[in-house]
Design an enzyme around this catalytic site. Structure first.
Site, PDB file in Angstrom:
ATOM      1  CG  ASN A 122      -8.672  -1.597  12.017  1.00 54.96           C
ATOM      2  OD1 ASN A 122      -7.744  -2.278  11.581  1.00 54.96           O
ATOM      3  ND2 ASN A 122      -9.170  -0.574  11.344  1.00 54.96           N
ATOM      4  CG  ASP A 159      -0.348  -0.595   2.460  1.00 57.56           C
ATOM      5  OD1 ASP A 159       0.896  -0.618   2.559  1.00 57.56           O
ATOM      6  OD2 ASP A 159      -1.094  -1.025   3.338  1.00 57.56           O
ATOM      7  CG  HIS A 199      -5.739  -2.436   8.843  1.00 58.23           C
ATOM      8  ND1 HIS A 199      -5.775  -1.080   9.065  1.00 58.23           N
ATOM      9  CD2 HIS A 199      -4.429  -2.779   9.032  1.00 58.23           C
ATOM     10  CE1 HIS A 199      -4.569  -0.635   9.356  1.00 58.23           C
ATOM     11  NE2 HIS A 199      -3.730  -1.644   9.353  1.00 58.23           N
ATOM     12  CD  GLU A 203      -8.537   0.749   7.728  1.00 59.60           C
ATOM     13  OE1 GLU A 203      -8.498  -0.191   8.539  1.00 59.60           O
ATOM     14  OE2 GLU A 203      -7.823   1.771   7.848  1.00 59.60           O
TER      15      GLU A 203
HETATM   16  C1  F6R Z   1       1.628  -1.720   6.028  1.00 56.79           C
HETATM   17  C2  F6R Z   1       0.262  -2.211   6.141  1.00 56.79           C
HETATM   18  C3  F6R Z   1      -0.493  -2.222   7.439  1.00 56.79           C
HETATM   19  C4  F6R Z   1       0.372  -2.608   8.637  1.00 56.79           C
HETATM   20  C5  F6R Z   1      -0.465  -2.605   9.917  1.00 56.79           C
HETATM   21  C6  F6R Z   1       0.388  -2.838  11.137  1.00 56.79           C
HETATM   22  O1  F6R Z   1       2.084  -1.802   4.700  1.00 56.79           O
HETATM   23  O2  F6R Z   1      -0.288  -2.555   5.156  1.00 56.79           O
HETATM   24  O3  F6R Z   1      -1.572  -3.110   7.332  1.00 56.79           O
HETATM   25  O4  F6R Z   1       0.925  -3.866   8.430  1.00 56.79           O
HETATM   26  O5  F6R Z   1      -1.144  -1.394  10.059  1.00 56.79           O
HETATM   27  O6  F6R Z   1       1.283  -1.773  11.283  1.00 56.79           O
HETATM   28  P1  F6R Z   1       2.491  -1.824  12.319  1.00 56.79           P
HETATM   29  O7  F6R Z   1       3.386  -2.921  11.861  1.00 56.79           O
HETATM   30  O8  F6R Z   1       3.143  -0.494  12.213  1.00 56.79           O
HETATM   31  O9  F6R Z   1       1.884  -2.106  13.652  1.00 56.79           O
END
Ligand code: F6R
Length: 242
Positions: free
Chosen positions: A135, A67, A137, A142
């Site tokens: 959450n 992303d 995701h 989401e």
């Molecule tokens: C990042 C992504 C997100 C993260 C998730 C956890 O490319 O797609 O889904 O993997 O938000 O983020 P961290 O690792 O910072 O807790």
């Protein structure tokens, strides 16, 4: 889903690296699906150290990231393109033209989603690395995102904006829109490695493993994947024990 619970962040990173190394050593032309965020940083640090110490080469490897923030250019330090160069690509021998990510500055968002979806269709991932949002995701899919989604743009959930604010000076600076790989594209990877660390991930991890398979908790789709491994630390896995 195979579940591996280890003591702490360092052990999660060790185990993730072990699996990544097996994929890359077994196939020097492997296609890697990569994630940003804090969780995979230990894995990337080990890939860099191994490249430096043992010469593991990424010269023929291809990568596709999950992303990117919309409206944020690749040279902006807040972009995920920049994050990947700083934390991995600039320190291994991958060719930058083989490391793909959505263009956050694309003027036509629909065309950019189509371009990226076509690219993904033509480069099936051997392994996909994922983190998980508090959450539930995965990538920026989401809660409520259809399981059959492909690359699309998304308004980030309030909880995601709050979680990501730690990386910005002010919460107002956190982008609210992003491009993301869709859930059906994530599921196409041959192998999926989902990493979770810290107590703030415990509810999402519990829901993913023990709750319903539901679009309200996007990571639960991974239970339908034939080769998905969850590696979590004791804090993130704490609710799985009883
Ligand atoms: C990042 C992504 C997100 C993260 C998730 C956890 O490319 O797609 O889904 O993997 O938000 O983020 P961290 O690792 O910072 O807790």
């Amino acid at each position: 889903m195979k579940i591996i619970i280890v003591k702490d962040y360092e052990k999660v990173s060790d185990k993730a690296f072990e699996i990544m190394k097996e994929v890359v050593s077994g196939n020097p032309e492997a296609v890697l699906g990569l994630a940003t965020g804090t969780t995979p940083l230990g894995l990337y640090a080990r890939m860099i150290a191994d490249h430096e110490e043992n010469g593991t080469s990424y010269a023929r490897v291809k990568a596709a990231n999950l992303d990117e923030y919309a409206g944020v250019g690749k040279d902006n330090p807040n972009s995920y393109a920049y994050f990947m160069r700083k934390n991995l690509f600039d320190k291994i021998d991958i060719k930058l033209e083989n490391a793909h990510i959505e263009n956050g500055m694309a003027l036509n968002a629909d065309a950019e989603c189509k371009r990226y979806a076509e690219l993904l269709a033509n480069m099936p991932r051997d392994i996909q690395v994922l983190g998980i949002g508090s959450n539930g995701h995965i990538a920026f899919n989401e809660p409520g995102t259809p399981f059959d989604s492909v690359t699309h743009t998304v308004e980030l959930a309030e909880s995601t904006v709050r979680d990501n604010a730690r990386l910005f000076d002010r919460i107002e600076d956190v982008p609210r829109k992003a491009f993301t790989m869709g859930l059906s594209e994530i599921m196409q990877a041959k192998k999926i490695l989902i990493l979770a660390t810290g107590a703030n991930k415990a509810d999402a991890v519990y829901g993913m493993i023990r709750g319903e398979v539901t679009e309200q908790l996007p990571a639960s789709v991974l239970r339908k994947h034939p080769d998905c491994v969850l590696i979590c630390d004791e804090a993130a896995g704490s609710r799985l024990k009883n």
